[in-house]
Design an enzyme around this catalytic site. Sequence first.
Site, PDB file in Angstrom:
ATOM      1  N   GLU A  64       0.853  -1.177   0.000  1.00 51.40           N
ATOM      2  CA  GLU A  64       0.000   0.000   0.000  1.00 51.40           C
ATOM      3  C   GLU A  64       0.897   1.237   0.000  1.00 51.40           C
ATOM      4  O   GLU A  64       1.947   1.255   0.638  1.00 51.40           O
ATOM      5  CB  GLU A  64      -0.892  -0.002   1.246  1.00 51.40           C
ATOM      6  CG  GLU A  64      -1.874   1.154   1.300  1.00 51.40           C
ATOM      7  CD  GLU A  64      -2.724   1.155   2.566  1.00 51.40           C
ATOM      8  OE1 GLU A  64      -3.771   1.820   2.567  1.00 51.40           O
ATOM      9  OE2 GLU A  64      -2.339   0.493   3.555  1.00 51.40           O
ATOM     10  N   LYS A 133     -10.235   0.365  -2.118  1.00 54.12           N
ATOM     11  CA  LYS A 133     -10.382   0.025  -0.706  1.00 54.12           C
ATOM     12  C   LYS A 133     -11.789   0.328  -0.212  1.00 54.12           C
ATOM     13  O   LYS A 133     -12.276   1.452  -0.322  1.00 54.12           O
ATOM     14  CB  LYS A 133      -9.356   0.814   0.115  1.00 54.12           C
ATOM     15  CG  LYS A 133      -9.287   0.457   1.588  1.00 54.12           C
ATOM     16  CD  LYS A 133      -8.150   1.251   2.251  1.00 54.12           C
ATOM     17  CE  LYS A 133      -7.995   0.912   3.718  1.00 54.12           C
ATOM     18  NZ  LYS A 133      -6.889   1.696   4.333  1.00 54.12           N
ATOM     19  N   CYS A 174      -5.244  -3.380   3.452  1.00 52.51           N
ATOM     20  CA  CYS A 174      -4.983  -3.040   4.854  1.00 52.51           C
ATOM     21  C   CYS A 174      -6.210  -3.219   5.767  1.00 52.51           C
ATOM     22  O   CYS A 174      -6.530  -4.322   6.161  1.00 52.51           O
ATOM     23  CB  CYS A 174      -4.418  -1.627   4.948  1.00 52.51           C
ATOM     24  SG  CYS A 174      -3.476  -1.320   6.472  1.00 52.51           S
TER      25      CYS A 174
END
Length: 295
Positions: A64, A133, A174
Amino acid sequence: MHLAGTSKAQTFMNLNGSTSSLTALRIALVQMAVAEEKTKNVERAVQLIEEAAGNDAQLVVLPECFNGPCSLSANTNYVEPVPGESTAPLGDAAKKFGVFVVGGSVQEREGDKIYNTCTVWGPQGNMLAKYRKMHLFDVNMPGELVSQESSFFTPGNTLTTFELPHCKIGLGICYDMRFPETARLYAKLGCKVVLYPGACSMVTGPDHWQLLQRSRAIDNQVYVANVSPARNTNHSFVTWGHSSIVNPWGEVIATCEEKETIVYGDLDMDYVDKVRQMIPVLKQMRDDVYEVTAK
């Protein structure tokens, strides 16, 4: 080179001439040191993709925020369209070195919205997938860590998978890893690997990073790989590092510390099938009582 429709008896060939069985996937997690200058980060990413391909990796995964330091405050110097100056070179590298490349994430601008976006590139140089995301890092730990990603990013709304000759792979970024429903949906879609490029903090990393990874792997009997930027204590957001690969039994099969490195792992798709046969949780779910479904 045409990859679709191949059988398990065939082999995958990198442009360096190496071959491997389609039941085994050699993956490389690039825990790169990220600098302030975007062009230098992209150049370094390409160098590390080349190094990984030279070590027979077939799938290379970047972290990321690979093109600039992770920050809890937005820095529009790193915002760009997709494909763009940070992501298009990944397609060129994938083609040049004959590998699949997962481009960690960049700040993608589309219209008046900004997304935290992961791209996937195939050995033909084409973009195979794009994931935005879904779960934004809005947390409040007074005195330790406060983040409000939703003040800058727009969340994505779509699960994203892509297929290699070896298997189907699901994508998260994440904080997405804290939401087990998405990993379960990927398992139900037939994924045997789930990738989470991430930049976990020093606050939660020591306790949660690997625990979450192992949990998602055991829950869904998949390989789970997390790849972080290397730690830089001069950055405003200091990352934990410790990129790792966990197998469907929950074992950590490859990991590292906090410095720049490449973590390699050989993923055996037959082993996924073996674990699922021994403990068939995906077949034993009580759909008459509960159900996890995508909308």
